[in-house]
Design a protein around this motif. Structure first.
Motif, mmCIF file in Angstrom:
data_model
loop_
_atom_site.group_PDB
_atom_site.id
_atom_site.type_symbol
_atom_site.label_atom_id
_atom_site.label_comp_id
_atom_site.label_asym_id
_atom_site.label_seq_id
_atom_site.Cartn_x
_atom_site.Cartn_y
_atom_site.Cartn_z
ATOM 1 N N ALA A 1 48.254 25.746 38.717
ATOM 2 C CA ALA A 1 47.389 26.425 39.678
ATOM 3 C C ALA A 1 47.340 27.922 39.453
ATOM 4 C CB ALA A 1 47.863 26.117 41.100
ATOM 5 N N ASP A 2 48.342 28.480 38.758
ATOM 6 C CA ASP A 2 48.366 29.920 38.492
ATOM 7 C C ASP A 2 47.497 30.335 37.318
ATOM 8 O OD1 ASP A 2 50.058 28.661 36.644
ATOM 9 O OD2 ASP A 2 51.338 30.422 36.445
ATOM 10 N N GLY A 3 47.012 29.373 36.540
ATOM 11 C CA GLY A 3 46.169 29.704 35.401
ATOM 12 C C GLY A 3 46.961 29.908 34.125
ATOM 13 N N SER A 4 46.268 30.369 33.111
ATOM 14 C CA SER A 4 46.885 30.654 31.809
ATOM 15 C C SER A 4 46.003 31.627 31.047
ATOM 16 C CB SER A 4 47.072 29.367 30.995
ATOM 17 O OG SER A 4 45.843 28.676 30.818
ATOM 18 N N THR A 5 46.599 32.294 30.070
ATOM 19 C CA THR A 5 45.886 33.214 29.182
ATOM 20 C C THR A 5 45.201 34.317 29.984
ATOM 21 O OG1 THR A 5 45.446 31.333 27.718
ATOM 22 C CG2 THR A 5 44.327 33.379 27.225
ATOM 23 N N GLY A 6 45.972 35.336 30.338
ATOM 24 C CA GLY A 6 45.438 36.453 31.102
ATOM 25 C C GLY A 6 44.203 37.057 30.465
ATOM 26 N N SER A 7 43.286 37.531 31.274
ATOM 27 C CA SER A 7 42.043 38.098 30.760
ATOM 28 C C SER A 7 42.316 39.418 30.039
ATOM 29 C CB SER A 7 41.050 38.333 31.898
ATOM 30 O OG SER A 7 41.365 39.509 32.603
ATOM 31 N N ALA A 8 41.301 39.895 29.323
ATOM 32 C CA ALA A 8 41.445 41.154 28.587
ATOM 33 C C ALA A 8 41.151 42.365 29.453
ATOM 34 C CB ALA A 8 40.520 41.166 27.368
ATOM 35 N N GLY B 1 44.239 40.631 39.151
ATOM 36 C CA GLY B 1 43.709 40.379 37.821
ATOM 37 C C GLY B 1 43.162 38.970 37.726
ATOM 38 N N ALA B 2 42.804 38.551 36.509
ATOM 39 C CA ALA B 2 42.238 37.229 36.279
ATOM 40 C C ALA B 2 42.910 36.575 35.087
ATOM 41 C CB ALA B 2 40.725 37.329 36.035
ATOM 42 N N ALA B 3 42.960 35.250 35.112
ATOM 43 C CA ALA B 3 43.392 34.457 33.967
ATOM 44 C C ALA B 3 42.215 33.607 33.533
ATOM 45 C CB ALA B 3 44.588 33.582 34.326
ATOM 46 N N THR B 4 41.962 33.556 32.243
ATOM 47 C CA THR B 4 40.701 32.989 31.756
ATOM 48 C C THR B 4 40.642 31.472 31.819
ATOM 49 O OG1 THR B 4 41.553 33.033 29.498
ATOM 50 C CG2 THR B 4 40.290 34.934 30.210
ATOM 51 N N THR B 5 41.785 30.797 31.773
ATOM 52 C CA THR B 5 41.804 29.341 31.768
ATOM 53 C C THR B 5 42.824 28.847 32.780
ATOM 54 O OG1 THR B 5 43.407 29.314 29.951
ATOM 55 C CG2 THR B 5 41.082 29.184 29.350
ATOM 56 N N GLY B 6 42.985 27.541 32.855
ATOM 57 C CA GLY B 6 43.933 26.963 33.799
ATOM 58 C C GLY B 6 43.421 27.048 35.216
ATOM 59 N N GLY B 7 44.332 26.959 36.183
ATOM 60 C CA GLY B 7 43.932 26.884 37.580
ATOM 61 C C GLY B 7 43.709 25.438 37.986
ATOM 62 N N THR B 8 43.424 25.233 39.240
ATOM 63 C CA THR B 8 43.269 23.888 39.787
ATOM 64 C C THR B 8 42.206 23.090 39.061
ATOM 65 O OG1 THR B 8 43.944 24.706 41.968
ATOM 66 C CG2 THR B 8 42.804 22.580 41.891
ATOM 67 N N TYR B 9 41.128 23.746 38.618
ATOM 68 C CA TYR B 9 40.015 23.054 37.985
ATOM 69 C C TYR B 9 39.894 23.359 36.489
ATOM 70 C CZ TYR B 9 39.024 22.848 42.961
ATOM 71 O OH TYR B 9 39.137 22.670 44.325
ATOM 72 N N ALA C 1 37.331 42.772 33.501
ATOM 73 C CA ALA C 1 38.106 43.341 34.597
ATOM 74 C C ALA C 1 37.402 43.110 35.928
ATOM 75 C CB ALA C 1 38.318 44.834 34.371
ATOM 76 N N LEU C 2 38.163 43.237 37.014
ATOM 77 C CA LEU C 2 37.642 43.098 38.365
ATOM 78 C C LEU C 2 37.149 44.443 38.888
ATOM 79 C CD1 LEU C 2 40.525 40.914 39.853
ATOM 80 C CD2 LEU C 2 38.426 40.130 38.717
ATOM 81 N N LEU C 3 36.300 44.375 39.925
ATOM 82 C CA LEU C 3 35.778 45.574 40.581
ATOM 83 C C LEU C 3 35.865 45.376 42.094
ATOM 84 C CD1 LEU C 3 34.133 48.296 40.569
ATOM 85 C CD2 LEU C 3 32.069 46.850 40.620
ATOM 86 N N PHE C 4 36.471 46.323 42.808
ATOM 87 C CA PHE C 4 36.514 46.304 44.265
ATOM 88 C C PHE C 4 35.412 47.199 44.833
ATOM 89 C CE2 PHE C 4 40.761 44.624 43.728
ATOM 90 C CZ PHE C 4 41.016 43.909 44.898
ATOM 91 N N ASP C 5 34.836 46.768 45.973
ATOM 92 C CA ASP C 5 33.976 47.680 46.716
ATOM 93 C C ASP C 5 34.776 48.308 47.857
ATOM 94 O OD1 ASP C 5 34.097 45.866 48.844
ATOM 95 O OD2 ASP C 5 32.053 45.117 48.575
ATOM 96 N N GLY C 6 34.148 49.158 48.643
ATOM 97 C CA GLY C 6 34.851 49.871 49.694
ATOM 98 C C GLY C 6 35.360 48.986 50.810
#
Length: 405
Positions: free
Chosen positions: A204-211, A223-231, A267-272
Motif C-alpha cells: 500500500a505504500d508504493g514502490s520506486t519513488g518518483s523523480a 512526495g509520490a511513488a510511481t508504482t505499487g499502492g493498493t491498485y 513533483a507535487l505542487l501545493f496551492d494556498g
C-alpha cells in the motif's frame, strides 16, 4: 495512391505546425543550446537564485562525458553558460539527473545515478554538495550509495528543510529492493549522517519513488511513488517525524489507473489552501496521462479529481513534469510527447463549477527550438518561466527556454 497519401499527410502536418506556431511563436524562445563540451541531454528541473541566475544539470557531456552542473547568467548581450562542475563517473558520481537545489548560502545539492561506490554496475550513485567560495565551486560527496539498505541509483531531485537536512529518494535497493526515502543530516566539521526514513515495500505504500523533488510543508514531507499502492498505479504519500529517528509513513492517495491517473512521476505542487496538484504519465480517460488535484479529508485518503485527461496528437501526452501556477491561478506544465511529436507546454485555466479548460500554448518543433521536455518549468522572482529539453536547441543536444505566459 501511396504518394497521394504521403502528400496529404505532409500537408496536414504542415497546416498543424503552422496553426500551432502562429498561436504560440511569441511566447517561447530558446535562451541556451547545449554542446557536447557544455553538457548534453538536459533532463533537469531548473533552480533560480535571487539574482535571476539559472542552475541545472546535464546527464552527459562535459569534460569527462559524465554530465555537468551548469549556471546560466543574464548579461546585456544574452545568457552566459558556465559549467560549474564536470562529473568524471568515478568516485564523484556520474549521470546527474533532475537538477540541483540551492541553500540559503548559495551552495548546490544534487544526486547522480552512477559512480560512487557499491556493487552496482558503474557504481550505485551519490548525493553531492557543490560549495561556492568566491566563485570557485568545490564538489563533495555527502553520501555514496552502496546498493544495500540505503538504496541505489538516486535520480530524484533533493529537497532541504530549514535545518539544512537533505531529503531524497532512490528508486532501487533498500530493504525490499524497491527503493528508499532518505535523510542526510549535516554535522560538525563537514560530516554528514545518512538515515533511511522509509523503505518501500511495494504494498500500500508504493514502490520506486518518483523523480520529482519532495516538499517540506508544515513539518511533513510529501512526495509520490510511481508504482505499487493498493491498485498498482502509484501513490502520493506523507511522512511525519515522530520519536527520534522514526517517521510515520501514510499513503494519502492510491491511484487506480485508467480513467484515474497512473504512474505519478513529477513533483507535487501545493496551492494556498493546501490542495495538491500533479501529473501522471499514464492513466486518465485515454490512458496517456492526466493532471490531478488532491483535497484533504478529515479521515482516510484524500479526495482526488482528474482535472484533465490528455488526448495524444496535437494535444500532447505522457506528462512527467511538475506544474506551476501563474499569478492569476492558471496551471502550466509540459508533456514529453505529442504536439508536433516533440512535446508541448500546456495551460489549464479554471472555470466556474470546478472545471478546467486545457490549451497547448507551445508545441516544441525541434532544432533550433527545444524538443522533448522531460521536466516542467520554474518561475523566478520576476515572474519569468524557464524550462529545459533533453533534445533540440542548435545542436540537438538539449536546450533551456524562456516561456512568457
Amino acid at each position: 495512391m501511396n504518394i497521394l497519401n504521403q502528400f496529404n499527410k505532409a500537408a496536414l502536418l504542415s497546416v498543424l505546425a503552422f496553426s500551432l506556431a502562429t498561436v504560440t511563436a511569441a511566447t517561447t524562445h530558446v535562451i541556451s543550446s547545449f554542446g557536447e563540451d557544455e553538457g548534453e541531454y538536459a533532463d533537469t528541473d531548473l533552480e533560480t537564485d535571487s539574482a535571476g541566475n539559472i542552475y541545472g544539470t546535464t546527464v552527459l557531456g562535459g569534460d569527462f562525458g559524465g554530465g555537468t552542473v551548469f549556471q546560466l547568467s543574464r548579461t546585456p548581450n544574452g545568457w552566459v553558460h558556465t559549467v560549474l562542475y564536470s562529473f568524471t563517473g568515478g568516485a564523484d558520481g556520474g549521470e546527474p539527473y533532475k537538477g540541483v537545489t540551492i541553500d540559503r548560502e548559495g551552495n548546490l545539492y544534487g544526486t547522480a545515478v552512477t559512480g560512487g561506490s557499491g556493487s552496482c554496475e558503474g557504481g550505485c550513485g551519490v548525493a553531492y554538495k557543490l560549495t561556492n567560495s568566491g566563485g570557485t565551486w568545490t564538489q563533495t560527496v555527502i553520501h555514496a550509495f552502496t546498493g544495500a539498505e540505503d538504496g541505489s541509483g538516486p535520480g530524484a531531485r533533493v529537497t532541504m528543510d530549514r535545518a539544512g537536512n537533505v531529503y531524497g529518494m532512490a528508486p532501487t535497493g533498500g530493504l525490499y529492493g524497491l527503493g528508499t526515502i532518505y535523510k542526510i543530516h549535516p554535522g560538525p566539521n563537514g560530516a554528514w549522517t545518512f538515515t533511511v526514513i522509509h523503505a518501500f515495500t511495494g504494498g500500500a505504500d508504493g514502490s520506486t519513488g518518483s523523480a520529482g523533488r519532495m516538499i517540506v510543508r508544515d513539518g511533513h514531507l510529501y512526495g509520490a511513488a510511481t508504482t505499487g499502492g493498493t491498485y498498482g498505479s502509484g501513490v502520493v504519500f506523507q511522512l511525519t517525524p515522530r520519536a527520534v529517528g522514526e517517521w510515520l509513513f501514510r499513503t494519502i492517495y492510491s491511484f487506480r489507473g485508467q480513467p484515474d491517473g497512473s504512474f505519478p512521476y513529477g513533483a507535487l505542487l501545493f496551492d494556498g489552501s493546501g490542495n495538491i496538484y500533479g501529473t501522471t504519465y499514464y492513466g486518465g480517460a485515454n490512458g496517456v496521462g492526466a493532471v490531478y488535484k488532491l483535497s484533504r479529508r478529515p479521515v482516510g485518503e484524500w479526495n482526488e479529481n482528474v482535472l484533465y485527461s490528455f488526448q495524444e496528437g496535437s494535444d500532447g501526452n505522457s506528462p512527467i513534469s511538475n506544474l506551476v501556477f501563474d499569478r492569476i491561478g492558471n496551471l502550466y506544465g509540459t508533456t514529453s510527447e505529442g504536439g508536433l511529436g516533440r512535446g508541448t507546454i500546456f495551460k489549464l485555466r479554471p472555470l466556474p463549477g470546478g472545471q478546467w479548460a486545457e490549451r497547448v500554448v507551445h508545441a516544441f518543433e525541434g532544432p533550433p527550438d527545444g524538443a522533448f521536455s522531460y521536466n516542467g518549468m520554474v518561475v523566478d522572482a520576476f515572474g519569468n518561466f524557464y524550462g529545459a529539453t533533453v533534445h533540440g536547441g542548435n545542436n540537438d543536444d538539449g536546450s533551456v527556454y524562456k516561456f512568457t505566459p
